[in-house]
Design an enzyme around this catalytic site. Structure first.
Site, short mmCIF file in Angstrom:
data_model
loop_
_atom_site.label_atom_id
_atom_site.label_comp_id
_atom_site.label_asym_id
_atom_site.label_seq_id
_atom_site.Cartn_x
_atom_site.Cartn_y
_atom_site.Cartn_z
N ASP A 70 -19.33 16.31 -11.43
CA ASP A 70 -19.00 17.40 -12.36
C ASP A 70 -18.53 18.65 -11.61
OD1 ASP A 70 -20.85 16.30 -14.94
OD2 ASP A 70 -21.48 15.76 -12.93
N HIS A 124 -23.76 17.23 -15.68
CA HIS A 124 -24.24 16.62 -14.44
C HIS A 124 -24.17 15.10 -14.47
CE1 HIS A 124 -25.70 20.50 -13.10
NE2 HIS A 124 -26.22 19.99 -12.02
N GLU A 175 -23.23 20.95 0.43
CA GLU A 175 -24.46 21.67 0.07
C GLU A 175 -25.68 20.81 0.41
OE1 GLU A 175 -23.53 22.42 -4.06
OE2 GLU A 175 -21.59 23.16 -3.37
N SER A 224 -19.74 26.39 -2.48
CA SER A 224 -18.30 26.66 -2.59
C SER A 224 -17.57 25.33 -2.58
CB SER A 224 -17.83 27.50 -1.39
OG SER A 224 -18.55 28.69 -1.29
N GLU A 225 -17.62 24.65 -3.72
CA GLU A 225 -17.04 23.29 -3.73
C GLU A 225 -15.55 23.31 -3.39
OE1 GLU A 225 -19.09 24.40 -6.06
OE2 GLU A 225 -20.81 23.05 -5.93
#
Ligand code: TPP
Ligand code: MG
Length: 822
Positions: free
Chosen positions: A556, A598, A500, A530-531
């Protein structure tokens, strides 16, 4: 969003309707006579034969599983066998028009696809190439078994080889295509273009997209077919894979010959069921699976439902869809309608479907109906078809006979060589580039603005007069990572990076600033959020032979790529029998300041999974050297970076971070400060916490701490730590991860075991609290602090004169917290 594309409010605010086109459903309606100009009699018969081979192979397995007997051969196979009886036409139709350079991926139910693609490859390859493939595979070990006493031609030998390699794999034999380490649900054979099958439903959904990217980015011939089940349409990796595969940028931003869609077919082998859940009518809402394509892109993914009970309909569809891919208009979605007459597995009691339903499908049996239509159309006589059945039964019996023979087909000898699988976990190769060639770049490296800016930076944290260098002039940790990465981009033509905000933005933490100027789109691009697919596509890219850096913005978000990180990335090198390597680096940034979702350090989770190398540098020198090593290797590396220290300068390596290339071997902890009274072992940014604590211990009590920076979690050389403990007799371990179950605990246990006799006190673990991470203003109560190290030393190792501890590390407190689950 790249600046070259402007979003005009006038255009996007315009009133309009979205029009959907029509999606063909079972439109194929040709007869055998119609098809006679496309197929010779021999072709028709081969299609029939391939279906029979699959049916007999699966029938044999069914009998072995349910009755422990097939044609007089008895055997017990305790492992899985997800059979595809009923689905033969869809497999043969899929494979018929594929070349050896076309790769298929699959699922837990892929025996039929393996055999169909293998038979298709054998038909296409010339005898010399075939023989060379077989004799080179595992130095001919698999071939030797089927070749002994064999009197047919090379193609016939290859069919024996295919069935034997597949069955030996299913039965976990060393001669299996993956040394018996993949087994029924994972078996594959890359020389025939058969790529991994996946026991995780939908697992191939994003991996196959990575394979298609490999083909596209490296201009390799061939297409990718992702064979997955209908129920996998409910899986995250499939949706993410579809999003990744249909990004506009392939058409709008990728340039020259790289422009255009991915060469990929998502082929849903739609047998209308998951295990017992009915997709159409119960667990999904699409009615007809092919409908899904309509919502994805304006091309509606060229979606279509095809009758997978008629091999010719499937062949026709694949021929047409392949053409679309050749015109770079992919990807394509195919809904190949089929039915599994067999149970989900042989123990399936079919409690979820009626007998009538099964019988209705059996009446439509594709092999019988296709055979009859060939006879009716005068293509073949019944006796020939009967003979095909007889020959196949004999063949399958013979192969079973060879496979269950423990002498001919032994398992890996774990009795005499208990480490044999251990040695297969990593490929441990080193190579500048995965392939020869000239890397495509946009400007010479010397002209890169970031490279020029870095040249003027101070590569040590203090200047020649001993004054601290200002942040603006300081060579920072992020520069170290950048230097290693840009260097590799100019060395390895296969290297590509995505994630990203990787392009234009410069990567979320400015590590990639300067790369956009250097690299064309196909080597550095922004991905969807879309990890799962960011990692999954990297896996597919890597297993095909390309080097890749995928970036997960925050640690995370690793949870979003849990399956890819835990089940896919670490497994395929060893599950392939070391046939493939996995030159994949996953960059993971550990946050701070942004609270509970995070700021977590999950390095322990990745270190727990066998098959991953895990790196966590804390200085610019180490960051550059370790990234160089990670990128020189061929193993999957999870590369942790801490946001807390992206801007630190080099404080340890004098006279500063070298400009030239160097490697720091993975696995070697580094003594950052020598001392004789206490060892502090740190992971990541807590190196700096430990330094502060060590300074206080020294100033106030004259205690000299030796500080060791782990640098790598897996592999890890304990000798350095043990030698230190021999000297100091005391050790404190610290990191930013929540203490419970952390890697520190693993290290503490190992150190206790290895250095028990030298320790004055048990190793002390100072991790973070077992809480949610509070806001930045309260972080000092969560993350390991210098004061905690001193308090723990005072309470657990040696009382410090005059010290009053603020934090309670007593046994009662530890018991209490554990009782509360915090
Ligand atoms: C992620 C995941 N969830 C559940 C399972 C258990 N499981 C194995 S096969 C299967 C059904 C899959 O259905 P489909 O994708 O349509 O393939 P089919 O079995 O019909 O070929 C399920 C639920 C699994 N292996 N992986
Ligand atoms: Mg299904």
């Amino acid at each position: 969003m790249p600046k070259i594309q402007n979003i005009d409010p006038k255009v996007v605010r315009r009133s309009q309707f979205i029009e959907f086109g029509r999606i063909p459903v079972n439109q194929y309606n040709k007869t055998i006579d119609d098809e006679k100009r496309n197929f010779s009699n021999e072709d028709f018969i081969r299609i029939y034969r391939d279906m029979v081979v699959i049916r007999e192979f699966e029938t044999m397995l069914n009998l072995i599983k349910t009755r422990n007997e097939y044609n007089g051969i008895t055997y017990n196979h305790p492992g899985p066998a997800h059979l595809s009886i009923g689905q033969e036409a869809s497999a043969v139709g899929m494979a018929y028009n594929l070349g050896v350079e076309d790769f298929i991926f699959g699922s837990h139910r892929s025996h039929g696809e393996i055999l169909a693609k293998g038979l298709s490859a054998i038909y296409r390859l010339d005898e010399k190439d075939l023989y060379s493939i077989m004799s080179n595979y595992f130095e001919g070990a698999t071939l030797k078994v089927v070749e002994k006493g064999f009197s047919g031609n090379t193609k016939e030998l290859a069919i024996n080889f295919l069935l034997y390699g597949a069955l030996a794999e299913i039965f976990a034999r060393e001669n299996g295509f993956n040394k018996g380490l993949g087994g029924s649900m994972h078996a594959f054979f890359t020389p025939f273009g058969i790529y991994p099958n996946n026991a995780i439903v939908g697992g191939s959904g994003d991996i196959s997209v990575g394979a298609a990217l490999y083909k596209k980015i490296n201009r390799k011939p061939g297409i990718i077919v992702c064979n997955i089940g209908d129920a996998s349409m409910g899986c995250g990796p499939v949706w993410e894979g579809i999003c990744f595969a249909t990004m506009d940028q392939y058409k709008t931003l990728w340039e020259g010959e790289y422009k255009g869609g991915l060469p990929l077919i998502f082929n849903f082998m739609n047998n209308l069921y998951g295990m017992g859940g009915q997709t159409m009518g119960e667990t999904m809402g699409y009615d007809i699976l092919a409908r899904v394509g309509a919502g994805v892109n304006p091309e509606m993914m060229h979606s279509e439902r095809v009758d997978g009970y008629n091999p010719l309909a499937v062949i026709d569809a694949f021929k047409r869809k392949k053409h679309i891919l050749e015109e770079k208009r992919g990807p394509v979605l195919l809904d190949t309608l089929t039915y599994r007459v067999s149970g989900h597995s042989p123990s399936d009691a079919s409690s979820y479907r009626s007998k009538d339903e099964i019988e209705a499908w059996q009446k439509e049996d594709s092999i019988i109906i296709f055979g009859d239509s060939l006879i009716k159309a005068g293509v073949v006589k019944k006796e020939i078809l009967d003979e095909i059945q007889n020959v196949t039964t004999r063949l399958v019996t013979h192969i079973l006979h060879l496979t269950v023979n423990d002498e001919l087909s032994p398992r890996l000898d774990l009795e005499n060589d208990p480490d044999v699988i251990g040695r297969m976990m990593f490929s441990n190769l080193k190579t500048d580039r995965m392939e020869e060639g000239i890397p495509e770049v946009l400007i010479p490296m010397e002209e890169n603005p970031r490279v020029i800016a870095i040249k003027n930076k101070e590569r040590f944290h203090i200047d020649s007069e001993g004054k601290p260098v200002s942040k603006a002039r300081l060579y920072q940790l992020r520069d170290g990572i950048f230097e290693a990465i840009i260097d590799r981009f100019y060395k390895d033509p296969t290297l590509a990076a995505w994630g990203e905000e990787n392009r234009d933005w410069g990567g979320a933490f400015a590590v990639y600033r300067g790369l956009t100027e250097a690299l064309p789109y196909h080597r550095l691009f922004n991905s969807p959020i879309s990890e799962g697919a960011i990692v999954g596509t990297a896996i597919g890219y890597g297993m095909c032979g390309g080097r890749v850096i995928a970036e997960i913005m925050y640690c995370d978000f690793l949870g979003r790529s849990g399956d890819e990180i835990f089940n896919q990335l670490p497994k395929w090198q060893s599950m392939s029998g070391n046939i493939i390597s996995m030159p994949v680096v996953i960059r993971v940034s550990v946050g701070s300041k942004y609270g509970a979702q995070h700021s977590q350090d999950w390095s322990s989770l990745t270190a727990h999974i066998p098959g991953l190398k895990v790196v966590f540098p804390a200085t610019p020198f180490d960051a550059k050297g370790l990234m160089n090593s990670a990128l020189q290797g061929t193993d999957p590396v999870i590369f942790f970076e801490s946001q807390r220290i992206y801007d630190v300068g080099e404080m340890f390596h004098k006279p500063g971070v070298p400009e030239e290339y160097y490697e720091i071997p993975l696995g070697e902890p580094d003594i950052k400060r020598t001392g004789s009274d206490l060892t502090i072992l740190t992971i990541g940014a807590t190196l700096y916490t430990a330094i502060k604590a060590a300074d206080i211990l020294n100033q106030n009590w004259g205690i000299n701490a030796e500080i060791i920076d782990a640098r790598t979690l897996v592999p890890f050389n304990y000798k350095t730590v043990i030698e230190s403990v021999k000297k100091t007799g005391r050790i404190i371990l610290t990191s930013d991860a929540s203490s419970r179950g952390s890697f520190l605990k693993e290290m503490a246990q190992t150190i206790t075991e290895l250095a028990f006799d030298y320790l004055d006190a048990p190793p002390v673990v100072i991790g973070s609290r077992n809480w949610i991470i509070p806001a930045f203003e309260m972080e000092e109560y969560f993350f390991s602090q210098p004061g905690w190290i001193i308090d723990a030393f005072h309470q657990k190792i040696m009382p410090l004169k005059g010290h009053v501890a603020k934090n309670d590390f007593s046994d009662e407190k530890i018991i209490g917290l554990n009782n509360e689950g915090v």
